[in-house]
Write a protein that holds these residues in place. Structure first.
Motif, PDB file in Angstrom:
ATOM      1  N   ASP A 169       1.022  -1.289  -0.006  1.00  0.00           N
ATOM      2  CA  ASP A 169       0.015   0.356   0.140  1.00  0.00           C
ATOM      3  C   ASP A 169       0.830   1.251  -0.073  1.00  0.00           C
ATOM      4  O   ASP A 169       0.332   2.419   0.366  1.00  0.00           O
ATOM      5  N   SER A 170       2.070   1.143  -0.318  1.00  0.00           N
ATOM      6  CA  SER A 170       3.023   2.270  -0.436  1.00  0.00           C
ATOM      7  C   SER A 170       3.235   2.762  -1.690  1.00  0.00           C
ATOM      8  O   SER A 170       3.230   1.898  -2.633  1.00  0.00           O
ATOM      9  N   ASP A 171       3.640   3.897  -1.936  1.00  0.00           N
ATOM     10  CA  ASP A 171       4.184   4.574  -3.076  1.00  0.00           C
ATOM     11  C   ASP A 171       5.685   4.444  -3.302  1.00  0.00           C
ATOM     12  O   ASP A 171       5.896   3.992  -4.537  1.00  0.00           O
ATOM     13  N   VAL A 172       6.366   4.611  -2.414  1.00  0.00           N
ATOM     14  CA  VAL A 172       7.936   4.481  -2.718  1.00  0.00           C
ATOM     15  C   VAL A 172       8.213   3.698  -1.409  1.00  0.00           C
ATOM     16  O   VAL A 172       7.957   4.135  -0.251  1.00  0.00           O
ATOM     17  N   MET A 173       9.574   3.171  -1.633  1.00  0.00           N
ATOM     18  CA  MET A 173      10.147   2.322  -0.369  1.00  0.00           C
ATOM     19  C   MET A 173      11.556   3.177  -0.342  1.00  0.00           C
ATOM     20  O   MET A 173      12.485   3.231  -1.301  1.00  0.00           O
ATOM     21  N   VAL A 174      12.019   3.841   0.766  1.00  0.00           N
ATOM     22  CA  VAL A 174      13.125   4.229   1.010  1.00  0.00           C
ATOM     23  C   VAL A 174      14.171   3.215   1.759  1.00  0.00           C
ATOM     24  O   VAL A 174      13.754   2.947   2.932  1.00  0.00           O
TER      25      VAL A 174
ATOM     26  N   ASP B  60       6.496  -3.326  -8.596  1.00  0.00           N
ATOM     27  CA  ASP B  60       6.625  -1.980  -9.272  1.00  0.00           C
ATOM     28  C   ASP B  60       6.471  -0.664  -8.373  1.00  0.00           C
ATOM     29  O   ASP B  60       6.506   0.439  -8.832  1.00  0.00           O
ATOM     30  N   ILE B  61       6.974  -0.924  -7.084  1.00  0.00           N
ATOM     31  CA  ILE B  61       7.194   0.110  -6.185  1.00  0.00           C
ATOM     32  C   ILE B  61       8.651   0.644  -6.275  1.00  0.00           C
ATOM     33  O   ILE B  61       9.542  -0.026  -6.095  1.00  0.00           O
ATOM     34  N   GLN B  62       8.608   2.057  -6.733  1.00  0.00           N
ATOM     35  CA  GLN B  62       9.709   2.673  -6.930  1.00  0.00           C
ATOM     36  C   GLN B  62      10.620   2.543  -5.477  1.00  0.00           C
ATOM     37  O   GLN B  62      10.159   2.838  -4.524  1.00  0.00           O
ATOM     38  N   VAL B  63      11.893   2.364  -5.534  1.00  0.00           N
ATOM     39  CA  VAL B  63      12.945   2.106  -4.567  1.00  0.00           C
ATOM     40  C   VAL B  63      14.078   3.499  -4.418  1.00  0.00           C
ATOM     41  O   VAL B  63      14.634   3.650  -5.608  1.00  0.00           O
ATOM     42  N   LEU B  64      13.929   4.142  -3.461  1.00  0.00           N
ATOM     43  CA  LEU B  64      15.115   5.321  -3.281  1.00  0.00           C
ATOM     44  C   LEU B  64      16.155   4.838  -2.341  1.00  0.00           C
ATOM     45  O   LEU B  64      15.859   4.612  -1.255  1.00  0.00           O
ATOM     46  N   ARG B  65      17.186   4.492  -2.854  1.00  0.00           N
ATOM     47  CA  ARG B  65      18.331   3.894  -2.197  1.00  0.00           C
ATOM     48  C   ARG B  65      19.162   4.942  -1.590  1.00  0.00           C
ATOM     49  O   ARG B  65      19.904   6.029  -2.278  1.00  0.00           O
ATOM     50  N   VAL B  66      19.276   5.064  -0.265  1.00  0.00           N
ATOM     51  CA  VAL B  66      20.370   6.058   0.260  1.00  0.00           C
ATOM     52  C   VAL B  66      21.233   5.491   0.934  1.00  0.00           C
ATOM     53  O   VAL B  66      21.487   4.207   1.916  1.00  0.00           O
TER      54      VAL B  66
ATOM     55  N   ARG C 275       7.245   9.257  -6.540  1.00  0.00           N
ATOM     56  CA  ARG C 275       5.818   8.770  -6.082  1.00  0.00           C
ATOM     57  C   ARG C 275       5.037   8.833  -7.254  1.00  0.00           C
ATOM     58  O   ARG C 275       4.235   7.734  -7.505  1.00  0.00           O
ATOM     59  N   SER C 276       5.100   9.785  -8.299  1.00  0.00           N
ATOM     60  CA  SER C 276       4.204   9.741  -9.098  1.00  0.00           C
ATOM     61  C   SER C 276       4.688   8.796 -10.241  1.00  0.00           C
ATOM     62  O   SER C 276       3.838   7.993 -11.016  1.00  0.00           O
ATOM     63  N   ARG C 277       5.809   8.457 -10.272  1.00  0.00           N
ATOM     64  CA  ARG C 277       6.146   7.434 -11.397  1.00  0.00           C
ATOM     65  C   ARG C 277       6.069   6.020 -10.618  1.00  0.00           C
ATOM     66  O   ARG C 277       5.754   4.983 -11.613  1.00  0.00           O
ATOM     67  N   SER C 278       6.089   5.799  -9.472  1.00  0.00           N
ATOM     68  CA  SER C 278       5.643   4.423  -9.019  1.00  0.00           C
ATOM     69  C   SER C 278       4.106   4.476  -9.169  1.00  0.00           C
ATOM     70  O   SER C 278       3.840   3.164  -9.888  1.00  0.00           O
TER      71      SER C 278
END
Length: 386
Positions: A185-190, A214-220, A267-270
């Motif tokens: 149910d999330s838009d982005v995973m950090v 297909d959830i977008q991932v932001l890797r820090v 978020r919008s891309r995801s």
């Protein structure tokens, strides 16, 4: 004919219009929508000609130009969304007319020159982006807990609903079942990519399941850490040693703010990627049973003509369906004058079994909207009874 309409009103300069329209165009392209063809962007002179049958939203730029106050007031009386907005140093009380002051306004941030936050809010108002703004933080407690808690609090303060395992699973709840439910149910995973991130099977599974859905991932990435090649496709922010206040965080404020902006961008891309995945599966299954997939109607409803002559308007939904979403689809169908019962189409993978039973009960007892799993679309539509 446009399937969405937007308006830029008030004291927006030519440069404001150019920047906001450009950002809107970038976001809309992720849904295969084009400004001028699928989406009309109006001004104060043309907003009176808008099509009442399509989803609409406007941004009102506060300032000294009152030329658009009449059209903006007409929109408020028509109960359509108008977002009052001022610059970072603007004064809402002075720059926004009284009839708009009851609406929650948006202060444009200096570090967001493209006005992505405002563009996102407009697309939320017309239903392209869901209003729920959900982020999942994936991390190892022993390596990055301070940074995870910091991002939880910062993202929450910026209007996101953030899932952090130590904060959001109640005692006695089935831990992994709730975690997977919240992930889908999330838009982005950090992803806080620390040296030991892949030593845990749970974090490995979180990353894999996010990518599978297909959830977008932001890797820090932590300083001096060589990332795993499995994450090469993720959007990445690399931290320098001076950007962490301690081994496990927190992250210095300026960099943390940049992470929030990147989440907003992804978020919008995801959502677009997940929406396209559902519509692609729906189209393929419908064509297998001989249905004709027609055009896209108001509010992105997909017209399906079944082999026996029945017509279905399908509304693909990203994430976990709720009674509120069912009600929203019923209202959209009514406004679009669609006589057939609308059908909510969703991906059930990862959703809790108890929630699935709740959806089944809703489907059996609320007849204004039907709900089907996209994985069973062809099977269900082949025996469709409206």
């Amino acid at each position: 004919m446009s399937v969405y309409e937007l308006a830029i009103l008030g004291s927006a300069t030519a440069e404001d219009r150019r920047l906001l329209t450009g950002t809107l165009g970038t976001l809309l392209a992720e849904f295969d929508l084009v400004i001028g063809d699928d989406v009309a962007v109006r001004d104060g002179r043309s907003v009176g000609d808008r099509n009442d049958a399509v989803a609409f939203a406007a941004a009102y730029f506060g300032g000294d130009n009152a030329d658009d106050d009449g059209p903006a007031a007409d929109l408020v009386r028509a109960s359509v969304p108008v977002i009052p907005t001022v610059a970072a140093d603007g004064d809402f009380g002075r720059e926004i007319p009284p009839f708009l002051q009851p609406a929650n306004g948006l202060r444009r941030r200096a570090d967001d020159p493209g006005m992505r936050e405002l563009a996102t809010a407009l697309l939320e108002c017309v239903g392209l982006l869901r209003r729920q703004r959900r982020v999942f933080v994936s991390y190892r407690r022993i390596e990055s807990r301070s940074a995870a808690v910091q991002l939880h609090d910062l993202l929450s303060s910026r209007g996101f609903e953030v899932f952090l395992d130590t904060h959001d699973i109640r005692p006695g709840e089935p831990f992994q079942e709730v975690l997977w439910h919240r992930l889908v149910d999330s838009d982005v995973m950090v992803m806080l990519d620390t040296p030991g991130y892949f030593d845990s099977k749970w974090t490995r599974q979180e990353l894999g399941r996010a990518r599978a859905t297909d959830i977008q991932v932001l890797r820090v990435v932590w300083p001096a850490h060589v990332p795993n090649k499995l994450t090469d496709m993720a959007e990445t922010i690399y931290l320098d040693g001076n950007e962490l206040e301690g081994p496990e965080g927190p992250i210095v404020d300026e960099v943390a703010d940049g992470i929030v902006l990147e989440v907003e961008r992804l978020r919008s891309r995801s959502i677009a990627a997940r929406y396209m995945a559902i519509t692609g599966k729906l189209r393929a299954d419908a064509e297998k049973i001989g249905a004709i997939v027609g055009g896209i109607g108001a509010h992105r409803a997909i017209a399906l003509d079944l082999p026996d002559g029945k017509k279905v308007w399908a509304y693909p939904v990203v994430g976990v369906p709720t009674a509120e979403i069912l009600n929203d689809i019923a209202e959209k169908s009514r406004r679009a004058d669609q006589r057939e019962i609308p059908v909510l189409v969703y991906d059930h993978v990862g959703i809790r079994e108890a929630w699935g039973a709740h959806l089944k009960w809703l489907d059996e007892n609320i007849r204004a909207v039907r709900a089907i799993k996209v994985s069973e679309a062809g099977w269900t539509l082949a025996a469709w009874e409206a």
